[in-house]
Design a protein around this motif. Structure first.
Motif, PDB file in Angstrom:
ATOM      1  N   ARG A   5      23.574 -18.454 -52.357  1.00 35.97           N
ATOM      2  CA  ARG A   5      22.768 -19.643 -52.160  1.00 35.97           C
ATOM      3  C   ARG A   5      22.772 -20.454 -53.451  1.00 35.97           C
ATOM      4  O   ARG A   5      22.855 -19.892 -54.555  1.00 35.97           O
TER       5      ARG A   5
ATOM      6  N   ASP B  76      20.657 -23.472 -55.354  1.00 37.71           N
ATOM      7  CA  ASP B  76      19.468 -24.306 -55.440  1.00 37.71           C
ATOM      8  C   ASP B  76      19.580 -25.194 -56.668  1.00 37.71           C
ATOM      9  O   ASP B  76      20.250 -24.824 -57.639  1.00 37.71           O
TER      10      ASP B  76
ATOM     11  N   ILE C  14      23.571 -13.270 -52.524  1.00 37.54           N
ATOM     12  CA  ILE C  14      22.577 -12.735 -51.587  1.00 37.54           C
ATOM     13  C   ILE C  14      22.991 -11.336 -51.120  1.00 37.54           C
ATOM     14  O   ILE C  14      22.276 -10.361 -51.324  1.00 37.54           O
TER      15      ILE C  14
ATOM     16  N   GLY D 176      14.660 -11.245 -47.343  1.00 37.66           N
ATOM     17  CA  GLY D 176      14.539 -12.249 -46.301  1.00 37.66           C
ATOM     18  C   GLY D 176      15.828 -12.503 -45.547  1.00 37.66           C
ATOM     19  O   GLY D 176      15.862 -13.319 -44.624  1.00 37.66           O
ATOM     20  N   TYR D 177      16.902 -11.808 -45.942  1.00 38.02           N
ATOM     21  CA  TYR D 177      18.209 -11.997 -45.321  1.00 38.02           C
ATOM     22  C   TYR D 177      18.782 -10.661 -44.854  1.00 38.02           C
ATOM     23  O   TYR D 177      18.544  -9.630 -45.475  1.00 38.02           O
TER      24      TYR D 177
ATOM     25  N   LEU E 199      18.738 -14.918 -40.876  1.00 37.94           N
ATOM     26  CA  LEU E 199      17.372 -15.127 -41.348  1.00 37.94           C
ATOM     27  C   LEU E 199      16.474 -14.782 -40.163  1.00 37.94           C
ATOM     28  O   LEU E 199      16.522 -15.467 -39.132  1.00 37.94           O
TER      29      LEU E 199
ATOM     30  N   ALA F 111      12.454 -17.585 -40.895  1.00 38.76           N
ATOM     31  CA  ALA F 111      12.740 -18.525 -41.972  1.00 38.76           C
ATOM     32  C   ALA F 111      11.469 -18.989 -42.682  1.00 38.76           C
ATOM     33  O   ALA F 111      10.404 -19.182 -42.065  1.00 38.76           O
TER      34      ALA F 111
ATOM     35  N   SER G  74      10.992 -21.472 -48.609  1.00 37.51           N
ATOM     36  CA  SER G  74      11.702 -21.059 -49.823  1.00 37.51           C
ATOM     37  C   SER G  74      13.178 -20.776 -49.568  1.00 37.51           C
ATOM     38  O   SER G  74      13.961 -20.637 -50.519  1.00 37.51           O
ATOM     39  N   GLN G  75      13.559 -20.683 -48.305  1.00 40.03           N
ATOM     40  CA  GLN G  75      14.953 -20.443 -47.965  1.00 40.03           C
ATOM     41  C   GLN G  75      15.723 -21.750 -47.730  1.00 40.03           C
ATOM     42  O   GLN G  75      16.909 -21.720 -47.378  1.00 40.03           O
TER      43      GLN G  75
ATOM     44  N   SER H  26      18.024 -24.330 -48.786  1.00 39.92           N
ATOM     45  CA  SER H  26      19.058 -24.183 -49.795  1.00 39.92           C
ATOM     46  C   SER H  26      20.398 -24.596 -49.198  1.00 39.92           C
ATOM     47  O   SER H  26      20.503 -24.935 -48.023  1.00 39.92           O
TER      48      SER H  26
ATOM     49  N   TYR I 252      23.990 -22.817 -48.574  1.00 46.07           N
ATOM     50  CA  TYR I 252      24.544 -21.474 -48.513  1.00 46.07           C
ATOM     51  C   TYR I 252      26.062 -21.545 -48.517  1.00 46.07           C
ATOM     52  O   TYR I 252      26.674 -22.271 -47.738  1.00 46.07           O
TER      53      TYR I 252
END
Lengths: 112, 113
Positions: free
Chosen positions: A36, A38, A46, A63-64, A78, A81, A84-85, A87, A89
């Motif tokens: 990811r 950001d 990840i 979370g993944y 995910l 979701a 914060s995710q 992004s 990818y």
């Protein structure tokens, strides 16, 4: 020879929804990766896979989930979701050993 | 703890001049280093790499220098062209590049005509 492809290119989710990002490569590569990106953070790993049926955690796995049922595909899931995710990818693959990683074009995900 | 650091978020140079992008690392086990270039809305593309057994690798206008004692590498672009304007990521790995790469945060290079 399409290289590394990612589906979808863009997606908007609501908090709590689930989705799966698909990465496919036609180069017969053993290793595949999910990153990811950001703003101001570079690329963070990840999960990754060193072969069909294998997966391993990277730097930010929470979370993944991932699966590598076929050599050419690497799925990133995910389950619930969160904002914060949000992004971009990127998926990558490489032949193995000291090979160079080749990246897909990215999936932009927005979680509201 | 950031293992690969690119301390300059941005760099601006004139067309035809040299661009120097810097990268520092803290993990002494890193032995393989790469530079990737990224345009907006595209995935990163591999540019050039260097193994720790070398101190220089050259590919056309791009040269990477490695100073192991200082844990520092740099990418030189000569001459710089407007099409070089992109974000450049430094990456490093252990064991000759097997498995995982650790990326820096990137440096945005702008080459002005």
């Amino acid at each position: 020879n399409a290289g590394v492809t990612q589906t979808p290119k863009f997606r908007v989710l609501k908090t709590g929804q689930s989705m799966t990002l698909l990465c496919a490569q036609d180069m017969n590569h053993e290793y595949m990766y999910w990153y990811r990106q950001d703003p101001g953070m570079g690329l963070r790993l990840i999960h990754y896979s060193v072969g069909e049926g294998t997966t391993a955690k990277g730097e930010v796995p929470d979370g993944y989930n991932v699966s590598r049922l076929k050599k050419q595909n690497f799925l990133l899931g995910l389950e619930s979701a969160a904002p914060s995710q949000t992004s971009v990818y990127f998926c990558a693959s490489k032949v193995g050993g000291t090979g160079t990683q080749y990246f897909g074009p990215g999936t932009r995900l927005l979680v509201l | 703890d950031q293992q690969v650091k690119q301390n300059s978020p941005s760099l601006s140079v004139q067309e035809g001049r040299i661009s120097i992008l810097n990268c520092d690392y803290t993990n002494s086990m890193f032995d393989y280093f790469l530079w990737y270039k990224k345009y907006p809305a595209e995935g990163p593309t591999f540019l050039i790499s260097i193994s720790s057994i070398k101190d220089k690798n050259e590919d056309g206008r791009f040269t990477v220098f490695l100073n192991k004692s200082a844990k520092h590498l740099s990418l030189h672009i000569v001459p710089s062209q407007p099409g070089d304007s992109a974000v450049y990521f430094c990456a490093a790995s252990e064991q000759g590049g097997s498995e995982k790469l650790v990326f820096g945060k990137g440096t945005k290079l702008t080459v002005n005509p």
